[in-house]
Design a protein around this motif. Sequence first.
Motif, PDB file in Angstrom:
ATOM      1  N   HIS A   1       0.754  -1.263  -0.074  1.00 41.24           N
ATOM      2  CA  HIS A   1      -0.006   0.007  -0.035  1.00 41.24           C
ATOM      3  C   HIS A   1       0.842   1.323   0.153  1.00 41.24           C
ATOM      4  O   HIS A   1       0.543   2.283  -0.839  1.00 41.24           O
TER       5      HIS A   1
ATOM      6  N   HIS B   1       1.716   3.871  -3.259  1.00 40.00           N
ATOM      7  CA  HIS B   1       1.479   5.432  -3.195  1.00 40.00           C
ATOM      8  C   HIS B   1       2.727   6.358  -3.730  1.00 40.00           C
ATOM      9  O   HIS B   1       2.487   7.483  -4.152  1.00 40.00           O
TER      10      HIS B   1
ATOM     11  N   HIS C   1      -6.105   7.265  -3.582  1.00 39.76           N
ATOM     12  CA  HIS C   1      -6.491   5.959  -3.860  1.00 39.76           C
ATOM     13  C   HIS C   1      -7.458   5.477  -5.010  1.00 39.76           C
ATOM     14  O   HIS C   1      -8.672   5.435  -5.157  1.00 39.76           O
TER      15      HIS C   1
HETATM   16 ZN   LIG Z   1      -3.292   5.130   1.275  1.00 38.92          ZN
END
Ligand SMILES: [Zn+2]
Length: 226
Positions: free
Chosen positions: A183, A187, A193
């Motif tokens: 995750h 980024h 997202h």
């Molecule tokens: Zn995030």
Amino acid sequence: MDLTYRTLFSKRKTLSISVERDCSVVVHAPDGTDPERIRRAVESKRLWLYEKTRHPQKTQTRTHPPGTELVSGESLLYLGRHYLIEIVEREGFAIEFRNRFIIPRARAAGRTEVFREWLQARARGLILPRVRKQAQALGVAYEEAKITDGHYRWGSCTPGGNLNFNWRLIKAPLFVIDYVIAHELAHLIEPNHTPRFWSIVRIAVVQMDKAKGWLKENGQLLEQDL
Ligand SMILES: [Zn+2]
């Protein structure tokens, strides 16, 4: 076994479970916590609660054989599993992990601190190499990855490419740890997202949805000291 418990709601931020002197189980929960989430939290501590409500006076009466005493059935969450804690008379070490946690009696009183140090060292040893490996697989470069002592966030990243991971993550199963790593790394490719973001994470960690569900249900357990 049927576990009955009372729930006390308050302004607190984390959920904790305690066994009272009369052996009743009390859940202290933040205002508005979903009852299903509370039920699952109690369920996940079933073994610990069972030991504790069934043998409440065991530590005082000393009927156990020497060297095998449990800290009133306490267990510690590590890599997604609860392991029992055992106190022994041997000295000269802080913690041994052999499918259960073994600590010298002299350390028992300060065990919260001892366990925290042990878990933090494990977090550094396990999480940081996995960050390097996943970054390679994803083809992203980061500045620095660190294990931190924050609360309420499992991972974070800065626009400059610094990654932080909460040491409490070491209590979660490996696939959850891998999800949090993926995750944060994703980024660095996609800050928001977006659907593209989630497809990057899903390629890195096939069990993405399962990991998100696990964190949602058990995230608060990671915050408990023991
Ligand atoms: Zn995030």
